[in-house]
Design an enzyme around this catalytic site. Structure first.
Site: not given
Lengths: 49, 730
Positions: B438, B622, B626
């Site tokens: 991410d 995080d 996600d």
């Protein structure tokens, strides 16, 4: 050889004392803070001057 | 934290009128802190006891209910230089502590018994050579039985219970052959002793229990240590909320104690503690932990706010919404749920080995018995030989092969800043072939940072940083952390909404908006180059500087991504942010396969597509957005700054500003995996050598004891190599 009739039980008894001591030390929380215990031994605040 | 702190959620009251509070304490660098803290707290006569646990960095304080105000405790520790955070021992940790003590008790009993048995067994073995009377040998055997039977019944319970559970569930695990081996060895030894036979296997049975318990206890202790550290970190970053009481008073309460319809005050720079709706006020918030979007969102009355967003501009009055009535979090939780149900339970290497091993061994024992009987041996001899086969193959080395490596590897991970939360994560980590990152908060730092430092003269940076120490503006923190001299200037004036100023070397020194610092020209130029950044300007006489504060890459992100690629893994980038922000990051990192503007469902779809190609994915992320992807991935890692949902869905968290722990985790896991295989190989070689001897009937108790402990020690020593991973080249 009859000496082993009481020597072996004595040996096992000594071992049992060790085991009891270990279980007692565990119960009283002596394994909770191993790092702290190592240092606490060096503090001398309990010496009354 | 002021004195208006509400600790009622954390204080535990016992029946005899004693109240107790546990705190996690920061800044305990030396053991001298133990004395400082205990003396300072104990000085108050109302305090019954104060006990520091230096290993877990916690302090537990007891006082007579009503005599003492625990909020004074937090202030007191703060003044001493040990910021403290209230802490609640969670149920899982308590359970683990109980299991750990139970295993240690079993280990103590097994240790006592095996040492005393050796005393007797060595006598019996030497008696075979030097000639020992049958009565003496029988006496020593009965003595052994007297020690071993109760000890095995007590210390063997962890294995018996686990084997029983597996059998009841219709499966086989490693504990089934272990329990069977132990029980058969004991029954046969008693039978043989009764008939004044030469050999008894009491020593083998108890030694096996002792070795296996050691492995199991260490495994458990390592996991407990990791979990305690994770719990401490959670307490440090626990969000508090400013509750506006009906009387109008503002009270600081832990976020967990908020109820629906509570009214809270959110100041600039604070994190939203719970899902809320805005009652009054206007501000801009950073939603990056929720959606991955780095651009701030304007919001006003009636707008929704999610837990985890950070308020940047003005103070807001918020009303707390009912838990999970929110469409977003609700949907995310449903997706996590769905991801977890489709995910197959992972079968660990050790259990897979057990499934193959148990039937083979049991068949071998049966064949031995039948073979000897057919060859003309008595039924007694045939059965004794078959049991000897079962005892010698009792998978001591095999059962230690995987956990021993696991203990050493999780210790190595712990030292590199990776905290594992699931036991089989190491094995799964070693199998990945695609890493999906991410962007916001994972590849970039969780806090915005100064990105154009190299363009500004160092003395100007230092002046700005020192001046920023006096500012309350959220962005000023990115500058103030750079100050080398951490002393604020003496007289600093703050102009609300403009900036701060002081006098230095007879000239006005200002830090703040472009207009306040008369640096509009330079500011416009900087804005053109960094469209996503926020600006802070500095003016000192005729010198001016523009600082661009932006989401910056983690300092070692580029090197780390390259190193991961060098390991032969594919790196991808899936971000919820806009393409304009994602593209430069992907380019800087050399990741060609990137997608921007992905919703949680898109991330899952991307994972499923990879899964369909047979790829195993490591997901690093995080945000709340996600979390479903983290749960769906083969294995997932989350930074410690990530959202609670993301961390709960991950198998490990990593600490610190660097991305290196992710690389380390992959390397250590791969190394561990190859050691696990080596160990299983060693165990198989041992069996290949020992089984023919047992089948042939050459095995004596002395041989069994030597072979079993020898192979166990070999496997354990080999496992120690898991910590000697060569230093990464970063």
């Amino acid at each position: 050889m009859s000496v082993i009739l009481y020597l072996v039980p004595i040996a096992v008894g000594l071992g049992l004392i060790g085991l009891v001591a270990f279980l007692w030390s565990m119960k009283s929380g002596q394994y909770e803070d191993l790092d702290g215990a190592a240092s606490r031994a060096l503090f001398d605040d309990d010496i009354k001057s | 934290m002021g004195s208006n702190l509400d600790l009622s959620l954390f204080v535990r009251h016992s029946d005899d009128g004693v109240a107790q509070l546990d705190l996690v304490v920061e800044g305990m660098k030396t053991p001298a802190a133990i004395l400082d803290i205990e003396k300072a707290i104990g000085a108050d006569p109302a305090v019954l006891s104060a006990r520091v646990n230096y290993t877990s960095r916690r302090v537990s304080v007891e006082w007579r209910d009503g005599d003492y105000d625990p909020t004074r405790l937090v202030d007191l520790l703060d003044q001493l230089g040990y910021p403290a955070h209230p802490f609640q021992v969670n149920e899982q940790e308590e359970r683990e502590t109980r299991v750990s003590r139970y295993l240690l008790r079993c280990l103590g009993v097994a240790g006592f018994a095996s040492m005393n048995i050796m005393l007797l067994s060595v006598s019996v073995w030497s008696g075979h050579v030097s000639g020992m009377g049958e009565e003496t040998r029988d006496f020593l055997h009965w003595m052994s039985a007297l020690i071993v039977l109760p000890a095995a019944a007590y210390a063997g319970r962890p294995f018996f219970a686990s084997a029983w559970r597996a059998l009841k569930g219709g499966g086989v695990n490693m504990d089934v052959p272990i329990s069977l081996g132990i029980c058969l060895a004991l029954v046969m030894s008693i039978f043989e002793t009764w008939h004044h036979a030469e050999h008894a296997y009491f020593d083998s049975a108890i030694m096996l229990i002792f070795f296996l318990l050691t492995g199991r206890y260490l495994d458990h202790a390592m996991r407990r240590k990791t979990r305690a550290v994770a719990a401490n970190l959670a307490a440090l970053r626990a969000t508090s909320a400013n509750l506006i009481a009906p009387s109008g008073e503002v009270i600081c309460v832990p976020a967990e104690s908020l109820k629906a319809d509570d009214v809270i005050l959110l100041r600039p720079g604070e994190r939203v503690p719970a899902d809320c709706v805005v009652l009054s006020g206007h501000s801009e918030v950073d939603d990056s932990l929720v959606t991955g979007e780095t651009r701030w969102r304007q919001l006003g009355e009636g707008d929704l706010l999610h837990a985890g967003s950070v308020n940047y501009k003005g103070a807001l009055r918020l009303r707390v919404l009912e838990g999970s009535s929110q469409s977003l979090v609700d949907e995310i939780e449903r997706m996590i749920e769905a991801a977890l149900t489709t995910k197959n339970a992972y079968l660990q290497l050790g259990d897979r080995a057990a499934r193959l091993y148990a039937p083979v061994v049991h068949a071998a024992a049966l064949t031995t018995a039948i073979g000897w009987y057919m060859a003309g041996a008595t039924a007694h001899d045939a059965i004794i030989t078959a049991i000897a086969v079962l005892i010698i193959t009792c998978p001591c080395a095999l059962a230690l092969a995987v956990p021993a490596v696991q203990v050493v590897a999780s210790g190595a991970l712990f030292r590199s800043g990776v905290l594992l939360s699931s036991g089989d994560a190491i094995e799964r980590l070693s199998e990945v072939d695609v890493v999906i990152f991410d962007k916001t908060g994972t590849l970039t730092l969780p806090q915005p940072a100064l990105v154009n430092r190299s363009e500004i003269a160092p003395e100007l940076v230092e002046r700005a940083a020192r001046l920023a120490l006096s500012s309350h503006h959220p962005l000023a923190r990115a500058l103030s952390t750079l100050a080398l001299l951490r002393e604020p200037f003496d007289t600093v004036e703050e102009e609300p909404g403009e900036g701060v100023r002081t006098r230095l070397q007879g000239l006005d020194l200002r830090l703040g908006s472009a207009a306040f610092c008369e640096a509009q020209g330079a500011a416009e130029e900087a804005m053109a180059r960094h469209p996503d950044g926020s600006l802070i300007c500095l003016r000192h006489g005729d010198q001016a500087a523009v600082f661009v504060i932006e989401q910056a890459l983690r300092p070692d992100a580029v090197a780390c991504v390259q190193a991961i690629k060098a390991l032969g893994l594919e790196c991808r980038l899936l971000s919820g942010d806009r393409a304009a922000s994602v593209e430069p990051v992907a380019q800087a990192l050399g990741i060609s396969n990137w997608r921007a503007g992905t919703k949680p469902a898109d991330k899952i779809a991307a994972l499923e597509a990879l899964k369909a190609q047979g790829k195993r994915v490591l997901m690093v992320g995080d945000g709340i957005n996600d979390a479903p992807a983290l749960a769906a991935a083969h294995v997932a890692i989350s930074p410690i700054t990530g959202s609670d949902l993301a961390q709960a869905a991950s198998d490990a968290v990593f600490l610190g500003e660097k991305l290196m722990p992710v690389l380390k985790a992959i390397e250590i896991a791969r190394n561990a995996r190859s050691l696990m295989r080596q160990n299983l190989g060693l165990a198989i070689v041992y069996n290949a050598l020992a089984v023919p001897l047992a089948v042939a009937g050459f095995v004596t108790p002395l041989f069994a004891a030597a072979a079993m402990s020898g192979s166990s020690i070999l496997v354990t020593v080999n496992a120690l190599r898991a910590s000697r991973l060569k230093e990464a080249k970063l």
